[in-house]
Design a protein around this motif. Structure first.
Motif, PDB file in Angstrom:
ATOM      1  N   UNK A  52      -8.942  50.414  24.768  1.00  9.77           N
ATOM      2  CA  UNK A  52      -8.608  50.735  26.152  1.00  9.77           C
ATOM      3  C   UNK A  52      -7.261  51.437  26.220  1.00  9.77           C
ATOM      4  N   UNK A  53      -7.068  52.179  27.316  1.00  6.87           N
ATOM      5  CA  UNK A  53      -5.820  52.886  27.569  1.00  6.87           C
ATOM      6  C   UNK A  53      -5.460  52.722  29.034  1.00  6.87           C
ATOM      7  N   UNK A  54      -4.210  52.287  29.294  1.00  8.11           N
ATOM      8  CA  UNK A  54      -3.716  52.132  30.657  1.00  8.11           C
ATOM      9  C   UNK A  54      -2.517  53.062  30.858  1.00  8.11           C
ATOM     10  N   UNK A  55      -2.480  53.714  32.017  1.00 12.39           N
ATOM     11  CA  UNK A  55      -1.295  54.462  32.425  1.00 12.39           C
ATOM     12  C   UNK A  55      -0.933  53.966  33.814  1.00 12.39           C
ATOM     13  N   UNK A  83       4.011  58.148  38.317  1.00 16.31           N
ATOM     14  CA  UNK A  83       3.426  57.313  39.369  1.00 16.31           C
ATOM     15  C   UNK A  83       1.937  57.103  39.130  1.00 16.31           C
ATOM     16  N   UNK A  84       1.488  57.136  37.892  1.00 20.19           N
ATOM     17  CA  UNK A  84       0.067  57.055  37.562  1.00 20.19           C
ATOM     18  C   UNK A  84      -0.475  55.641  37.741  1.00 20.19           C
ATOM     19  N   UNK A  85      -1.782  55.565  38.032  1.00 23.32           N
ATOM     20  CA  UNK A  85      -2.508  54.294  38.067  1.00 23.32           C
ATOM     21  C   UNK A  85      -3.904  54.554  37.528  1.00 23.32           C
ATOM     22  N   UNK A  86      -4.059  54.482  36.226  1.00 20.08           N
ATOM     23  CA  UNK A  86      -5.346  54.786  35.616  1.00 20.08           C
ATOM     24  C   UNK A  86      -5.666  53.846  34.473  1.00 20.08           C
ATOM     25  N   UNK A  87      -6.953  53.490  34.338  1.00 22.08           N
ATOM     26  CA  UNK A  87      -7.407  52.558  33.310  1.00 22.08           C
ATOM     27  C   UNK A  87      -8.659  53.146  32.653  1.00 22.08           C
ATOM     28  N   UNK A  88      -8.614  53.347  31.340  1.00 16.59           N
ATOM     29  CA  UNK A  88      -9.715  53.952  30.598  1.00 16.59           C
ATOM     30  C   UNK A  88     -10.231  52.941  29.570  1.00 16.59           C
ATOM     31  N   UNK A  89     -11.561  52.771  29.518  1.00 13.43           N
ATOM     32  CA  UNK A  89     -12.164  51.794  28.610  1.00 13.43           C
ATOM     33  C   UNK A  89     -13.217  52.485  27.758  1.00 13.43           C
ATOM     34  N   UNK A 141      -8.313  61.624  28.645  1.00 15.72           N
ATOM     35  CA  UNK A 141      -7.806  61.175  27.343  1.00 15.72           C
ATOM     36  C   UNK A 141      -6.824  62.190  26.755  1.00 15.72           C
ATOM     37  N   UNK A 142      -7.092  63.460  27.000  1.00 17.34           N
ATOM     38  CA  UNK A 142      -6.163  64.491  26.509  1.00 17.34           C
ATOM     39  C   UNK A 142      -4.819  64.377  27.211  1.00 17.34           C
ATOM     40  N   UNK A 143      -4.869  64.155  28.526  1.00 17.64           N
ATOM     41  CA  UNK A 143      -3.621  64.007  29.272  1.00 17.64           C
ATOM     42  C   UNK A 143      -2.880  62.755  28.844  1.00 17.64           C
ATOM     43  N   UNK A 144      -3.641  61.671  28.616  1.00 22.37           N
ATOM     44  CA  UNK A 144      -3.019  60.427  28.161  1.00 22.37           C
ATOM     45  C   UNK A 144      -2.343  60.644  26.813  1.00 22.37           C
ATOM     46  N   UNK A 173       1.449  60.215  25.838  1.00 22.97           N
ATOM     47  CA  UNK A 173       1.762  59.218  24.810  1.00 22.97           C
ATOM     48  C   UNK A 173       2.742  59.801  23.782  1.00 22.97           C
ATOM     49  N   UNK A 174       2.487  61.018  23.358  1.00 21.09           N
ATOM     50  CA  UNK A 174       3.341  61.652  22.351  1.00 21.09           C
ATOM     51  C   UNK A 174       4.752  61.879  22.878  1.00 21.09           C
TER      52      UNK A 174
END
Length: 977
Positions: A56-59, A121-127, A170-173, A177-178
């Motif tokens: 999972x990835x959270x922003x 100000x992101x609010x996103x959750x990827x599973x 996912x690309x934006x995340x 991340x980098x």
């Protein structure tokens, strides 16, 4: 995979192109919101996605400690499975506190980085769900209020792993991340210095509900609960009553409530009685804040203090009940008497005081009026309950601090909790280490721990205190052996930060006010839901130093574990299916920001305890009956049990075959019913008026009062009450059920013995006038007062029960999704002309006209069952179910052929599943299914004798299974594993 992919396409098509697309399931785009009444919240969906994810990835820009608490137990279970995740957050506006970042470091399977993007100000959750991804994007930050309470809008989308939308996210995340900074202890130290420069000074300490200037007593005003309670007390007085009882959850401000009422009444003399000196001075100080006046107006009667002439006298029951003290006061000396913790009033010391005084008004206050010693507390106050607010309502009204409950596994040796170990036993070190790990992981709100640890025995409290001190904590054990002075001193040390924890055995269950408590730890098995709530309540009082309470419950392999959900959810019904459902729904069943979390093994232990517990023990039934009888001041009805949130009254029906029979037995009354009336009540109560369908109950309700009812009036009543459909076939079924033909005929065929004592008919139907008419036998039975009263009560219960279920369950052509039904209920609702249970139903049975085939699955089959019935029935996904025909079947067998060609007969196939036989006779209605014709495969089942032929097929769920129930049913792991 093809069926799964088709489901994804259908979900997207329905959500984004055509809302009439025949699909309902997890792949459909959803708007996620918080709605307490509908039991909806963003948190449940987020956890469901998290628990089944492969990564999972959270922003998320804003995160609170309370928000992290909602996920900790689930992240720990994922860590044990090797599932990891990434989180990007920010320092935007210094919202995120340094301690929150420290909590993030504890999450071993979560890698955290801090975005340097200005205005993040992101609010996103990827599973990543394996083959597809779920995405939640919207307004919800990782805070408890956003996840459970606030008005939020979030869109949940599902994308194939090769979809463009998930690629963009996912690309934006990954790009962010980098460019982000890894979270480290060094980074936190640097951030803390910058944060402290920005921190806003805190306001002076005072209970949150009293926001006015308390230095001026007249400015202190009651909170919402107290306003309603004051109205209730005044209403009792206005009726000319001299006694009243207030039932109010711990921490809601009972002492201030009493002070407000005293301020309004302004008695000449007040007596306030408590059972412990420890809270005497605090109560007097609270009264002085509200009422004001001179210091000389207030006095204490306890120990060496003998201020007997004070206008407002605060006394301990021990000092006041002494004969030489009590006789100093005339019976009418006090015109207002207040008794705190009134549930103790059955004791001899209290009775001496109550019998001596004759005040104008007496008010009792308690959080737990229920008694187990047979004392009728409600009678003491003439059954005048002025106001009642329990834990659930208090949380909903924001009168208490929210709590995060964690059910964790206790440290065991050979299946037993290692209590009372001496230091010579090396295993105590392992248990202490286990406790320390849980205390650290689940943490607390605030800068330092102020905790209470409830132990099982005095020796355990002493040993664990010493062992914890050896690990660097500052703790002390307090038991009934310690003096009052030492207790008070230790409490001051806990409040002042000189102690981290007090380990105790029962003495702090009640009568203690330590608002700073931010962690309650339970290291004893649950013996009583009342005591559980009392101990939980020690930390629920609001205080500026904390935002929430952490509750850590170490759950061993105890038979009383079933009491935990009863206490947490406030559900006193003792209905097993209801308790299981609440556990499956998790935090949706608790108001406000509070959450309930179980580590996997601990949760399994709760389910096992519910399965194994006999909920129909006579002593338990009698105790609950007596408690309610005392509360209502009369022999209670079934609807009294419902109205007062007590045990499900169907428990008494199942135990004694009818509620009337139970009443007769427990009250030692004579059964005045005729044999026809008595037996009719049994059959109607058990089989017709059990709340699974409203039609029979509604028809009987109308004909109890009127001799006839037009069919149109009946239909209008059904429509008015938002009940199910109605037609001629349903009418026939209803009449057969009401007239007991559905059960009697089946019984006679099976037993070959007619039952002449049963009335042949209750209701007739006139085809010409289209009117329901009361049968003469029914009219005759209604002349028996006890029959009419009991039947009316059972009817009212059946209608109420059905309405309550419809509030939370989706109706599907007679059934309610995820409600539980017995086989007998199922065939009744499928409109079978007679009950087929005299036949060998097995796992399924097809109606004679092939209009339906009811499928019954015992999901986890016992090892002891016949080899030829060990079918490999299992969910392949929430949308697909693998199912086996009965043994000795081929593709040409009539039943298999009929199922494969179900469309030719317009056959309905409802699926009913229970986890295992310990769940009893009822099955969850999972929805209707459609066989996938090309999936039918003839195969051989190996046995120790010879292989038998069987047909395997795939069933498609018309409504994909709710994830929480899916996880519960499919989880094969036992707590002992």
């Amino acid at each position: 995979m093809e069926a799964w992919f088709n489901a994804l396409e259908l979900g997207i098509h329905k959500g984004l192109i055509d809302k009439t697309t025949p699909y309902s399931g997890p792949f459909e785009p959803q708007l996620l919101m918080n709605h307490q009444q509908k039991k909806q919240d963003v948190l449940t969906t987020l956890i469901d996605e998290l628990r089944q994810s492969q990564s999972f990835k959270f922003a998320v820009a804003f995160i609170t400690e309370s928000g992290i608490q909602t996920l900790k137990a689930h992240l720990l279970d994922l860590h044990r499975k090797g599932v990891t995740g990434k989180l990007i957050t920010s320092t935007y506006n210094y919202f995120n506190q340094p301690k929150m970042f420290q909590q993030l470091l504890k999450l071993k399977n979560l890698e955290v980085r801090i975005s340097d993007v200005d205005g993040f100000h992101s609010k996103g959750y990827i599973f990543d769900q394996g083959g597809y991804h779920s995405l939640i994007v919207g307004s919800t930050n990782l805070t408890a209020s956003a996840l459970k309470v606030n008005y939020e809008w979030n869109i949940k989308l599902t994308s194939h792993e090769h979809g463009a939308i998930i690629e963009h996210f996912t690309a934006q995340f990954q790009e962010m991340w980098q460019e982000s900074t890894p979270l480290t202890p060094e980074w936190i130290n640097h951030y803390r210095k910058a944060y402290q420069k920005q921190e806003i000074p805190k306001v002076a300490e005072f209970p949150a509900s009293y926001h006015n200037n308390w230095s001026d007593a007249l400015q202190i005003e009651p909170n919402k609960m107290q306003v309603q309670a004051l109205k209730g007390i005044e209403a009792v007085r206005s009726r000319g009553e001299s006694r009243a009882l207030v039932v109010s959850a711990t921490g809601t401000g009972k002492t201030y409530l009493a002070a407000f009422d005293v301020r309004r009444v302004s008695p000449k003399r007040l007596l306030f009685i408590v059972h412990r000196e420890q809270i005497l001075k605090k109560a007097m100080a609270d009264f002085r804040r509200v009422i004001g006046g001179n210091d000389d107006d207030y006095g204490i009667l306890s120990g060496t203090s003998k201020d007997v002439g004070a206008r407002y006298l605060f006394a301990t029951v021990q000092s006041l009940s002494k004969a030489q003290t009590l006789t100093q006061f005339k019976p009418d000396w006090f015109d207002y008497i207040l008794i705190d913790e009134t549930h103790r009033a059955g004791a001899t010391s209290y009775q001496k005081i109550i019998d001596h005084f004759k005040p104008t008004f007496m008010l009792g206050m308690t959080a737990t009026p229920e008694r187990t010693d047979g004392y009728d507390l409600f009678k003491l106050f003439d059954y005048n309950i002025a106001y009642e607010i329990r834990l659930q309502e208090a949380l909903a009204e924001d009168l208490l601090v929210p709590f995060h409950y964690f059910g964790v596994s206790d440290y065991e040796i050979d299946g037993h909790v290692s209590e009372n170990l001496s230091f010579r036993d090396l295993s105590i070190n392992d248990r202490v280490q286990h406790i320390r790990e849980k205390l650290a992981y689940y943490s607390f709100s605030g800068e330092s721990p102020h905790g209470l640890i409830f132990c099982g025995t005095k020796q355990e409290a002493k040993n664990l205190s010493c062992a914890l001190n050896n690990t660097g904590l500052k703790t002390v054990s307090l038991t009934g052996d310690n003096s009052q002075e030492e207790r008070e001193q230790r409490v001051k040390e806990l409040e002042g930060g000189l102690l981290d924890y007090i380990l105790t055995v029962d003495i702090f269950n009640e009568g203690i006010d330590i608002p700073k408590i931010n962690q309650v730890v339970m290291l004893r098995q649950t013996e009583s839901s009342i005591i559980f709530v009392q101990q939980l309540g020690r930390g629920l009082r609001k205080h500026e130093s904390k935002d929430f309470l952490t509750v850590i419950d170490f759950i061993g392999n105890h038979e009383n574990n079933y009491l935990i959900p009863i206490a947490l959810y406030g559900d006193q019904s003792y209905n097993k299916d209801q308790l299981r459902r609440q556990l499956v729904e998790r935090s949706r069943g608790i108001p406000g920001e509070s959450t309930i979390n179980f580590e996997r093994i601990a949760e399994e232990r709760i389910f096992e305890a519910i399965d194994q517990k006999n909920m129909l023990l006579k002593k338990d039934l009698d105790q609950d009956y007596l408690t309610l009888k005392y509360k209502v001041g009369k022999i209670p009805t079934m609807m009294d049990f419902v109205t007062h949130g007590s045990r499900d009254p169907m428990s008494y029906v199942r135990y004694s075959k009818s509620f009337y029979r139970y009443i007769v037995k427990v009250e030692k009354l004579k059964n005045t019913l005729s044999e026809q009336a008595d037996k009719s009540l049994v059959y109607l109560s058990l089989h017709v008026l059990n709340g699974v369908r409203p039609h029979e109950a509604l028809l009987l309700q109308q004909l109890i009062e009127d001799e006839e009812l037009s069919e149109q009036e009946f239909i209008n009543k059904l429509i008015h009450d938002v009940y199910d459909d109605y037609n001629a076939i349903i009418r026939t079924s209803v009449l057969r059920n009401v007239n007991l033909q559905y059960y009697q005929e089946n019984y006679e065929k099976k037993r070959q013995a007619p039952h002449d004592f049963l009335p042949l008919r209750f209701v007739d139907y006139d085809e010409t006038t289209q009117t329901f008419k009361r049968h003469p036998i029914f009219t005759k039975l209604l002349l028996e007062p006890d029959f009419k009263t009991t039947l009316s009560d059972q009817v009212a219960y059946a209608l109420h029960s059905y309405k309550e279920k419809r509030l939370t369950h989706e109706a599907h052509n007679g059934f309610m999704l995820y409600e539980k039904y017995t086989r007998q209920d199922v065939f009744r609702l499928l409109l079978w002309e007679e009950n087929p249970l005299a036949q060998n139903v097995g796992g399924y049975i097809i109606s004679q006209d092939k209009s339906n085939c009811a499928i019954f699955i015992n999901y986890h089959k016992e090892d002891s069952i016949s080899e030829t019935t060990k079918y490999d029935d299992q969910f392949l996904s929430p949308q697909l179910f693998q199912w086996m025909s009965k043994s000795k079947r081929t593709l040409n067998s009539p039943d298999v052929h009929a199922i494969q060609h179900y469309k030719d007969h317009n056959m309905r196939l409802p699926l009913f599943v229970k986890k295992h036989n310990d769940e009893g006779l009822s099955f969850y209605y999972m929805g209707d299914v459609e066989p996938i014709p090309e999936s039918f495969q003839e195969m051989r089942m190996e046995t120790t004798k010879k292989p038998v032929s069987i047909v395997k097929m795939i069933l498609k769920m018309l409504t994909p299974v709710e994830k929480s129930l899916y996880d519960y049913l499919t989880n094969r792991t036992k707590a002992s594993d």
